[in-house]
Each structure stands twice: as C-alpha cells, then as structure tokens.
Design an enzyme around this catalytic site. Structure first.
Site, PDB file in Angstrom:
ATOM      1  N   ASN A  83      36.500 -21.685 -57.393  1.00 17.85           N
ATOM      2  CA  ASN A  83      35.153 -22.211 -57.662  1.00 17.85           C
ATOM      3  C   ASN A  83      34.078 -21.148 -57.486  1.00 17.85           C
ATOM      4  O   ASN A  83      33.156 -21.037 -58.298  1.00 17.85           O
ATOM      5  CB  ASN A  83      34.811 -23.349 -56.681  1.00 17.85           C
ATOM      6  CG  ASN A  83      35.654 -24.578 -56.902  1.00 17.85           C
ATOM      7  OD1 ASN A  83      36.368 -24.680 -57.886  1.00 17.85           O
ATOM      8  ND2 ASN A  83      35.561 -25.518 -55.972  1.00 17.85           N
TER       9      ASN A  83
ATOM     10  N   ARG B  79      49.395 -17.154 -53.022  1.00 16.08           N
ATOM     11  CA  ARG B  79      49.692 -17.420 -51.610  1.00 16.08           C
ATOM     12  C   ARG B  79      49.460 -18.897 -51.322  1.00 16.08           C
ATOM     13  O   ARG B  79      48.866 -19.615 -52.121  1.00 16.08           O
ATOM     14  CB  ARG B  79      48.824 -16.542 -50.704  1.00 16.08           C
ATOM     15  CG  ARG B  79      47.337 -16.657 -50.958  1.00 16.08           C
ATOM     16  CD  ARG B  79      46.539 -15.800 -49.952  1.00 16.08           C
ATOM     17  NE  ARG B  79      45.134 -15.745 -50.323  1.00 16.08           N
ATOM     18  CZ  ARG B  79      44.538 -14.657 -50.837  1.00 16.08           C
ATOM     19  NH1 ARG B  79      45.200 -13.551 -51.039  1.00 16.08           N
ATOM     20  NH2 ARG B  79      43.251 -14.709 -51.145  1.00 16.08           N
TER      21      ARG B  79
ATOM     22  N   ASN C  84      38.233 -22.812 -43.739  1.00 13.91           N
ATOM     23  CA  ASN C  84      37.002 -22.810 -44.542  1.00 13.91           C
ATOM     24  C   ASN C  84      35.741 -23.099 -43.711  1.00 13.91           C
ATOM     25  O   ASN C  84      34.618 -22.880 -44.178  1.00 13.91           O
ATOM     26  CB  ASN C  84      37.087 -23.816 -45.704  1.00 13.91           C
ATOM     27  CG  ASN C  84      38.036 -23.399 -46.818  1.00 13.91           C
ATOM     28  OD1 ASN C  84      38.636 -24.225 -47.482  1.00 13.91           O
ATOM     29  ND2 ASN C  84      38.177 -22.086 -47.031  1.00 13.91           N
ATOM     30  N   TRP C  85      35.900 -23.572 -42.459  1.00 11.79           N
ATOM     31  CA  TRP C  85      34.723 -23.745 -41.585  1.00 11.79           C
ATOM     32  C   TRP C  85      34.015 -22.422 -41.356  1.00 11.79           C
ATOM     33  O   TRP C  85      32.849 -22.392 -40.975  1.00 11.79           O
ATOM     34  CB  TRP C  85      35.134 -24.321 -40.222  1.00 11.79           C
ATOM     35  CG  TRP C  85      35.603 -25.737 -40.219  1.00 11.79           C
ATOM     36  CD1 TRP C  85      36.866 -26.178 -39.953  1.00 11.79           C
ATOM     37  CD2 TRP C  85      34.817 -26.924 -40.463  1.00 11.79           C
ATOM     38  NE1 TRP C  85      36.917 -27.559 -40.019  1.00 11.79           N
ATOM     39  CE2 TRP C  85      35.680 -28.038 -40.331  1.00 11.79           C
ATOM     40  CE3 TRP C  85      33.470 -27.153 -40.782  1.00 11.79           C
ATOM     41  CZ2 TRP C  85      35.248 -29.360 -40.501  1.00 11.79           C
ATOM     42  CZ3 TRP C  85      33.040 -28.471 -40.954  1.00 11.79           C
ATOM     43  CH2 TRP C  85      33.921 -29.562 -40.819  1.00 11.79           C
TER      44      TRP C  85
ATOM     45  N   ARG D 234      48.714 -23.493 -57.964  1.00 11.38           N
ATOM     46  CA  ARG D 234      47.523 -22.831 -57.410  1.00 11.38           C
ATOM     47  C   ARG D 234      46.741 -22.214 -58.546  1.00 11.38           C
ATOM     48  O   ARG D 234      47.276 -21.377 -59.289  1.00 11.38           O
ATOM     49  CB  ARG D 234      47.874 -21.758 -56.378  1.00 11.38           C
ATOM     50  CG  ARG D 234      46.592 -21.126 -55.793  1.00 11.38           C
ATOM     51  CD  ARG D 234      46.793 -20.205 -54.625  1.00 11.38           C
ATOM     52  NE  ARG D 234      45.494 -19.825 -54.075  1.00 11.38           N
ATOM     53  CZ  ARG D 234      45.214 -19.637 -52.795  1.00 11.38           C
ATOM     54  NH1 ARG D 234      46.172 -19.765 -51.900  1.00 11.38           N
ATOM     55  NH2 ARG D 234      44.003 -19.307 -52.393  1.00 11.38           N
TER      56      ARG D 234
ATOM     57  N   SER E 273      40.055 -26.237 -46.237  1.00 10.17           N
ATOM     58  CA  SER E 273      41.037 -25.841 -45.228  1.00 10.17           C
ATOM     59  C   SER E 273      40.364 -25.701 -43.869  1.00 10.17           C
ATOM     60  O   SER E 273      39.131 -25.533 -43.786  1.00 10.17           O
ATOM     61  CB  SER E 273      41.685 -24.513 -45.619  1.00 10.17           C
ATOM     62  OG  SER E 273      40.795 -23.442 -45.373  1.00 10.17           O
TER      63      SER E 273
ATOM     64  N   SER F  36      48.043 -20.102 -48.310  1.00  5.64           N
ATOM     65  CA  SER F  36      46.832 -20.352 -47.515  1.00  5.64           C
ATOM     66  C   SER F  36      46.960 -21.576 -46.592  1.00  5.64           C
ATOM     67  O   SER F  36      46.064 -22.429 -46.554  1.00  5.64           O
ATOM     68  CB  SER F  36      45.605 -20.471 -48.424  1.00  5.64           C
ATOM     69  OG  SER F  36      45.439 -19.301 -49.194  1.00  5.64           O
TER      70      SER F  36
ATOM     71  N   ASP G  24      41.629 -23.485 -56.325  1.00 10.23           N
ATOM     72  CA  ASP G  24      40.939 -22.254 -55.931  1.00 10.23           C
ATOM     73  C   ASP G  24      40.194 -21.634 -57.113  1.00 10.23           C
ATOM     74  O   ASP G  24      40.614 -21.768 -58.263  1.00 10.23           O
ATOM     75  CB  ASP G  24      41.966 -21.263 -55.362  1.00 10.23           C
ATOM     76  CG  ASP G  24      41.303 -20.155 -54.564  1.00 10.23           C
ATOM     77  OD1 ASP G  24      40.159 -20.337 -54.116  1.00 10.23           O
ATOM     78  OD2 ASP G  24      41.936 -19.097 -54.393  1.00 10.23           O
TER      79      ASP G  24
HETATM   80  C1  IPE Z   1      42.474 -22.270 -50.107  1.00 10.58           C
HETATM   81  O1  IPE Z   1      41.580 -21.448 -50.745  1.00 10.58           O
HETATM   82  C2  IPE Z   1      41.775 -23.506 -49.623  1.00 10.58           C
HETATM   83  C3  IPE Z   1      41.345 -24.434 -50.657  1.00 10.58           C
HETATM   84  C4  IPE Z   1      41.527 -24.315 -51.934  1.00 10.58           C
HETATM   85  C5  IPE Z   1      40.666 -25.620 -50.176  1.00 10.58           C
HETATM   86  P1  IPE Z   1      40.845 -20.237 -49.990  1.00 10.58           P
HETATM   87  O2  IPE Z   1      39.974 -19.605 -50.995  1.00 10.58           O
HETATM   88  O3  IPE Z   1      40.190 -20.726 -48.750  1.00 10.58           O
HETATM   89  O4  IPE Z   1      42.076 -19.320 -49.586  1.00 10.58           O
HETATM   90  P2  IPE Z   1      42.145 -17.765 -49.334  1.00 10.58           P
HETATM   91  O5  IPE Z   1      41.047 -17.428 -48.368  1.00 10.58           O
HETATM   92  O6  IPE Z   1      41.947 -17.091 -50.643  1.00 10.58           O
HETATM   93  O7  IPE Z   1      43.525 -17.535 -48.800  1.00 10.58           O
HETATM   94  C1  IPE Z   2      38.104 -23.204 -53.764  1.00 10.88           C
HETATM   95  O1  IPE Z   2      37.286 -22.250 -54.333  1.00 10.88           O
HETATM   96  C2  IPE Z   2      37.322 -24.280 -53.059  1.00 10.88           C
HETATM   97  C3  IPE Z   2      37.421 -24.212 -51.605  1.00 10.88           C
HETATM   98  C4  IPE Z   2      38.080 -23.349 -50.912  1.00 10.88           C
HETATM   99  C5  IPE Z   2      36.686 -25.217 -50.870  1.00 10.88           C
HETATM  100  P1  IPE Z   2      36.739 -20.997 -53.535  1.00 10.88           P
HETATM  101  O2  IPE Z   2      35.414 -21.377 -52.950  1.00 10.88           O
HETATM  102  O3  IPE Z   2      37.728 -20.484 -52.583  1.00 10.88           O
HETATM  103  O4  IPE Z   2      36.528 -19.994 -54.724  1.00 10.88           O
HETATM  104  P2  IPE Z   2      36.835 -18.428 -54.720  1.00 10.88           P
HETATM  105  O5  IPE Z   2      38.284 -18.271 -54.339  1.00 10.88           O
HETATM  106  O6  IPE Z   2      35.925 -17.810 -53.728  1.00 10.88           O
HETATM  107  O7  IPE Z   2      36.560 -18.016 -56.129  1.00 10.88           O
HETATM  108 MG    MG Z   3      39.221 -19.099 -52.725  1.00  9.96          MG
END
Ligand code: IPE
Ligand code: IPE
Ligand code: MG
Length: 235
Positions: free
Chosen positions: A10, A179, A56-57, A173, A53, A181, A8
C-alpha cells in the site's frame, strides 16, 4: 480450501503516485472488499487477511491511527454485507492493545455474522504468529501427550479464531517481498506459496484467479511419494 493473504504494498502504491502512505491504505481497503467477494465466489472456505501485524505498531503514529480508523470503518460498512452474503467474520490476534471502541465494534461484527456458513473471513490485527505460538505453548506446558491437532486448537483459541481454522492451503503475498513477516507460521507448514509483484491496491479478481490457477497446477505431496511419479518408475 483456506487461502491466506499478506496484503503488502500500500505504501509503495501511494509513494509512486506522489501521495502520502495513508492514501495507499485507503485504496488498499477497497481491494479488501474485492478480494473477499472474489474468494467467496471462488468457493474458498476460509480467507485469512493480514491487515496489521504486531510489528506495525512501530510505524508513525498518524499511519497507525489511519489504519485503525480504516479498520473500524471497514467493520461498519462491511458487516451488513457479510450478513447478506453469509460470511462469518472473526478478528484474530491480540486484543489487549486495541482501543475499547474498536474492540466493541469487533465483538459486534463477530456476533452479527456468527451464523455465516458460506465463508469464514478472518482478519488478522495486532497479529504475530510467534506470539500466538508462545501463548499456546504456555497453556500447553504441562501436557506431555499434547497432539499437533490439540496444539492447533489452542493456537486458534489464543488467536480468538472462532470457529478454529484449518491449516493454510494457499498463501498469497502481494508487493514483491518473499517473506512471511510473522504470519501463520504454524498453519503454513504445507501451504503453497504464491508471490506477486502486484501492489495490494491493484490486486483484483483477475489477480486472485491467477493465484488460484497457479495453485491448481501444484502437486501437493505432504512429504509422501507421489503415486503417479512412483508408478512411472522415476524414483
Ligand atoms: C506485513 O507487511 C504485514 C501486513 C501486510 C499487515 P509489512 O510491510 O509490515 O512486512 P515487512 O516489514 O515488509 O516484513
Ligand atoms: C501493507 O502495506 C499494509 C500494512 C502493513 C498495514 P505497507 O504499508 O506495508 O506497504 P509498503 O510495503 O510499505 O509498500
Ligand atoms: Mg510492507
């Protein structure tokens, strides 16, 4: 040893640099390669990475498309390396919502790396632990005598994990959130949890080693009484 990572941070990595979020994913993909190498070198048997996840869609279309593009590119560039390094690759999660060409690329990578013995790399895409548990429960519905072990096997089956994976020993994490997730809820029953503020694109071998060192200092009891503590009469 089974290590799982919620990669998490990026988006924040990119935003802090005034870049669009997808730029963070490009950098994050590079960190994946480094983590896989670090894990294999450290003797990890199974490495499960949360790449996308089921929730994430809901992200903007261009971000989702960018992530799917990066994933496909990862399969193209890293499959050869996995074969050379004897790493078996599986993609876990739902498959019915992925596009046809990505699905073929996944199957191709899984077949080509199937003999890998050094480490099992599982990449979670369109993954939801709750959904997997629900699918497995539906399959198990009529069995009164089902054991936890058998349920775990069903769970690996519905998640397309071949071979099946053991429970998680260490869950890492990055990105500062504390969390799960919807990641590996069943498999993390007794996992040691390690949270770091480091954003995923900055996670390198040194950071990985720090997590392993922290893990090495933990006392895992699995609900039992630690023999040493009992012998010292502290209980
Ligand atoms: C969890 O990260 C999913 C992945 C790292 C692929 P998210 O950024 O989607 O999770 P939340 O929304 O902070 O719980
Ligand atoms: C994790 O990074 C990658 C995926 C969930 C695919 P995020 O894109 O969730 O990055 P933040 O949490 O918004 O910084
Ligand atoms: Mg994230």
């Amino acid at each position: 040893m089974h290590v799982a990572i919620i990669m998490d941070g990026n988006g924040r990595w990119a935003t802090r640099r005034g870049l669009p979020r997808p730029a963070g994913h490009v950098e994050g993909a590079k960190a994946v390669r480094a983590a896989v190498e670090a894990a294999a070198r450290a003797g990890v048997d199974t490495l499960t990475l949360y790449a996308f996840s089921a929730a994430n869609w809901e992200r903007p279309r261009n971000e989702v498309d960018g992530l799917m593009f990066l994933f496909r590119r990862y399969l193209f560039t890293e499959t050869r390396r996995c074969i050379d390094e004897s790493i078996r690759m599986s993609v876990i999660g739902r498959r019915d919502r992925l596009d046809e060409s990505l699905l073929r690329a996944i199957e191709h990578s899984e077949q080509l790396t199937a003999d890998g013995k050094r480490m099992h790399l599982r990449i979670a895409v369109d993954y939801s632990a709750q959904n997997g548990i629900l699918q497995a429960a539906r399959r198990a519905r009529r069995s009164q005598t089902l054991t936890a072990q058998e349920f775990h096997r069903l769970l690996n089956e519905v998640n397309h994990s071949r071979p099946g994976a053991s429970e998680v020993d260490l869950l890492i994490r990055t990105g500062g959130e504390k969390r799960l997730s919807d990641f590996l809820l069943w498999e993390c029953a007794y996992a040691e949890l390690y949270f770091t503020d480091c954003l995923w694109p900055d996670f390198d071998e040194q950071q990985f080693q720090a997590a392993l060192e922290d893990y090495a200092s933990r006392v895992r009891r699995f609900g039992k009484v630690n023999a040493e503590t009992a012998a010292e009469g502290r209980l």
